[in-house]
Design an enzyme around this catalytic site. Structure first.
Site, PDB file in Angstrom:
ATOM      1  N   ARG A 105       4.607  -6.099  -4.687  1.00 11.90           N
ATOM      2  CA  ARG A 105       4.053  -4.776  -4.985  1.00 11.90           C
ATOM      3  C   ARG A 105       2.522  -4.734  -5.011  1.00 11.90           C
ATOM      4  NH1 ARG A 105       4.477  -2.091  -9.022  1.00 11.90           N
ATOM      5  NH2 ARG A 105       4.896  -0.043  -8.121  1.00 11.90           N
TER       6      ARG A 105
ATOM      7  N   GLY B 230      15.941   4.163 -10.708  1.00 12.90           N
ATOM      8  CA  GLY B 230      15.878   2.745 -10.357  1.00 12.90           C
ATOM      9  C   GLY B 230      14.793   2.094 -11.193  1.00 12.90           C
TER      10      GLY B 230
ATOM     11  N   GLY C  93      12.799   8.489  -9.156  1.00 11.98           N
ATOM     12  CA  GLY C  93      11.348   8.437  -8.980  1.00 11.98           C
ATOM     13  C   GLY C  93      10.540   8.724 -10.222  1.00 11.98           C
TER      14      GLY C  93
ATOM     15  N   TYR D  36       1.492  -2.284  -2.079  1.00 12.56           N
ATOM     16  CA  TYR D  36       1.122  -0.959  -2.569  1.00 12.56           C
ATOM     17  C   TYR D  36      -0.220  -0.905  -3.296  1.00 12.56           C
ATOM     18  CZ  TYR D  36       6.203  -0.305  -2.025  1.00 12.56           C
ATOM     19  OH  TYR D  36       7.481  -0.264  -1.535  1.00 12.56           O
TER      20      TYR D  36
ATOM     21  N   GLU E  72      19.163   9.546  -9.842  1.00 19.08           N
ATOM     22  CA  GLU E  72      19.278   8.174  -9.342  1.00 19.08           C
ATOM     23  C   GLU E  72      18.103   7.326  -9.816  1.00 19.08           C
ATOM     24  OE1 GLU E  72      19.289   8.927  -5.198  1.00 19.08           O
ATOM     25  OE2 GLU E  72      21.211   9.971  -5.209  1.00 19.08           O
TER      26      GLU E  72
ATOM     27  N   CYS F 165       0.057 -18.680   1.941  1.00 18.61           N
ATOM     28  CA  CYS F 165      -1.094 -18.864   2.825  1.00 18.61           C
ATOM     29  C   CYS F 165      -1.511 -17.528   3.441  1.00 18.61           C
ATOM     30  CB  CYS F 165      -0.751 -19.874   3.917  1.00 18.61           C
ATOM     31  SG  CYS F 165      -2.184 -20.411   4.878  1.00 18.61           S
ATOM     32  N   GLU F 166      -1.992 -16.630   2.601  1.00 14.57           N
ATOM     33  CA  GLU F 166      -2.499 -15.321   3.005  1.00 14.57           C
ATOM     34  C   GLU F 166      -3.611 -14.924   2.033  1.00 14.57           C
ATOM     35  OE1 GLU F 166      -1.540 -13.196   5.427  1.00 14.57           O
ATOM     36  OE2 GLU F 166       0.297 -14.138   6.170  1.00 14.57           O
TER      37      GLU F 166
ATOM     38  N   TYR G 241      11.854  -3.757  -7.959  1.00 17.15           N
ATOM     39  CA  TYR G 241      11.230  -4.053  -6.660  1.00 17.15           C
ATOM     40  C   TYR G 241      10.390  -5.327  -6.732  1.00 17.15           C
ATOM     41  CZ  TYR G 241      12.854   0.678  -6.108  1.00 17.15           C
ATOM     42  OH  TYR G 241      13.658   1.788  -6.087  1.00 17.15           O
TER      43      TYR G 241
END
Length: 523
Positions: free
Chosen positions: A374, A337, A272, A378, A335, A431-432, A461
């Site tokens: 993302r 990422g 993180g 987010y 960990e 289409c959004e 991600y």
């Protein structure tokens, strides 16, 4: 997935760089990188911290857009930064790359072969993928999140260590595999992370066992003779300072005692670590975080060693002294990422539409949130470069004649920020309404149809969270590094091929029987 279990192979010589613990050999045969296509051998991409615009533009021409480009030099640099930052821990360091951040197979092969680290996996598929990429089973940690009994049995057969974050799953694991090694994921109650959706600690998250349930954990462990070799916590993603990490680690260390876990070998603090997404954003000091975390762990070891010495006493008989296990400092596991791969990636897209809706200037591209979700999921910021404008040396004053076409009277001034700067909504082809990479984003020069844009810091991600929504194919992927030809990580399929594959998968007969599985312990 059971049919994809990797075949046995000769022992691997691969070992983690900093681990002092003997590791088992890999049960999967490493998949060597195939040679690049002949037409690419003459192309040498030399990359810096940020891949130069002309080289990204060249890749866009060669491989077509949309295209993910991953710079492996940056992956190696970030891994080295971590190794150096946490090297002071007396018990050593073991890094497990979070496969979910970017699961490109060729990239995983390169990490397994050259970075000398382990893998953090969260599904049976990721475990199988990591094994096939060359990670030894002994270097893989499987974090079980709401798994089924069948998945538990399947992963157990692969020989990796389980990290379990619920009492019921721990009890089921102990029932089926008594006497096994296990890691327990705790929730220290510390909330951290740049978005509520990626905050994995505290009372509003599904992850981990509350520290208040320690007695229940110990009861299950005792009943099934489990050996707790590790304890784990992960607070969230996008942590920018040492405070939250130190707080959660301090709470976790309160239970890291010989009386609770006599077989304890390591403490895992998850990942993180925050990375900079904006050009003006300051990079966190991973060295400062590492120094403080290692200081905390070393202080804990000194305290426990002192207590252990006092308990034994100076007149302890020789027999007891020789049978009691020596106290050792805990190995630290992390960990990473996003920290490892986030900055290595760029998503290259082509502008196919520039228009105005009367109040906003819209830029349409040939990608969308099915390739990079993302910003939509987010509200995440990704810096966007106009590669075509950079390679052409385009200046802010070079505005296309049609740029202000159809704008309302007086609107032209509102489309600009300062002299020669423009604001755009940079959108995708899904289409959004929410399919937007950037809203009202200032750009130094005007964007034209046909321009190639680079959406930066997209290595984590991005593709791995992609989908086939609107039946649009996923982008291609290419890996570059200094002085070597690019490695094709994945080629994009055409729409017609995608549809044919989709129809074939939908019509194939699948005789899959899903029955409860009960396994007797192999210990």
């Amino acid at each position: 997935l059971t049919s994809l279990t990797p075949p046995p192979s000769p022992p691997s010589q691969h070992r983690l760089a900093t681990s002092t613990t003997p590791l088992h050999h890999n049960t999967a045969s490493p998949q060597l990188l195939p040679p690049p296509p002949q037409h690419l051998l003459a192309t040498s991409i030399t990359s810096g911290a940020m891949t130069p615009a002309d080289k990204l533009a060249r890749l866009a021409r060669e491989f077509r857009t949309p295209l993910y480009v991953y710079n492996f030099d940056i992956v190696q640099k970030r891994n080295k930064d971590l190794m150096d930052a946490f090297a002071a821990n007396q018990g050593g360091l073991r890094v497990h790359y979070a496969v979910k951040a970017n699961s490109n197979f060729k990239l995983l092969q390169m990490i397994a072969k050259e970075s000398r680290i382990g893998a953090d996996c969260v599904s049976p598929g990721e475990v199988i993928l990591a094994l096939r990429a060359g990670f030894p089973a002994s270097d893989i940690l499987f974090t079980a999140n709401n798994i089924t009994d069948e998945e538990m049995a399947q992963v157990w057969r692969l020989g990796v260590l389980f990290n379990i974050g619920s009492l019921s799953r721990l009890a089921k694991f102990g029932r089926d595999f008594p006497g096994a090694d296990v890691c327990v994921r705790f929730n220290p109650g510390v909330v951290a992370g740049e978005n509520p959706k990626v905050q994995t600690g505290g009372g509003k998250t599904k992850f981990g066992v509350s520290l208040g349930d320690l007695s229940n954990v110990l009861e299950i462990v005792k009943a099934h003779k489990l050996r707790v070799v590790g304890i784990h916590e992960h607070t969230g993603s996008g942590i920018g300072s040492a405070s939250a990490i130190l707080e959660s680690a301090s709470k976790l260390l309160t239970i890291a005692t010989r009386s609770n876990f006599p077989d304890l070998k390591f403490i895992d603090l998850g990942g993180g670590f925050k990375i900079p997404y904006r050009p003006e954003e300051k990079r966190i000091s991973i060295q400062d975080i590492g120094r403080k975390v290692c200081g905390l762990l070393n202080k804990h070891y000194a305290s426990e060693a002192k207590k252990h010495k006092c308990r034994r006493g100076p007149e302890q008989d020789l027999k007891r002294e020789t049978t009691e296990l020596p106290l050792k400092p805990l190995e630290l596991r992390i960990e990473p990422g996003k920290w490892m791969v986030g900055e290595c990636g760029s998503l290259l897209v082509e502008v196919n539409t520039v228009k105005s809706n009367g109040t906003r200037r819209i830029v349409g591209t040939n990608s969308g949130f099915n390739h990079l979700i993302r910003p939509t999921l987010y509200g995440a910021y990704h810096h966007i470069r106009n590669l075509t404008a950079e390679t052409e040396g385009r200046t802010p004053s070079e505005t296309p004649r049609h740029h202000d076409m159809h704008m309302q009277p007086g609107e032209q001034g509102r489309s600009r920020v300062g002299e020669g700067a423009y604001k755009y909504d940079i959108c995708g082809n899904i289409c959004e309404t929410g399919d937007v990479f950037a809203s009202n984003r200032p750009m130094a020069t005007a964007i034209r149809e046909g321009d190639i844009l680079s959406i930066e810091t997209a290595g984590a991600y991005g593709f791995t969270m992609g989908s086939l929504y609107n039946m649009r194919p996923l982008p291609g992927e290419v890996i570059i590094r200094s002085g070597r030809p690019p490695v094709v990580g994945r080629t994009s399929r055409s729409s017609s091929t995608l549809v044919e594959d989709f129809i074939r998968m939908s019509t194939e007969r699948r005789d899959v029987q899903c029955k409860p599985v009960r396994f007797r312990s192999r210990i």
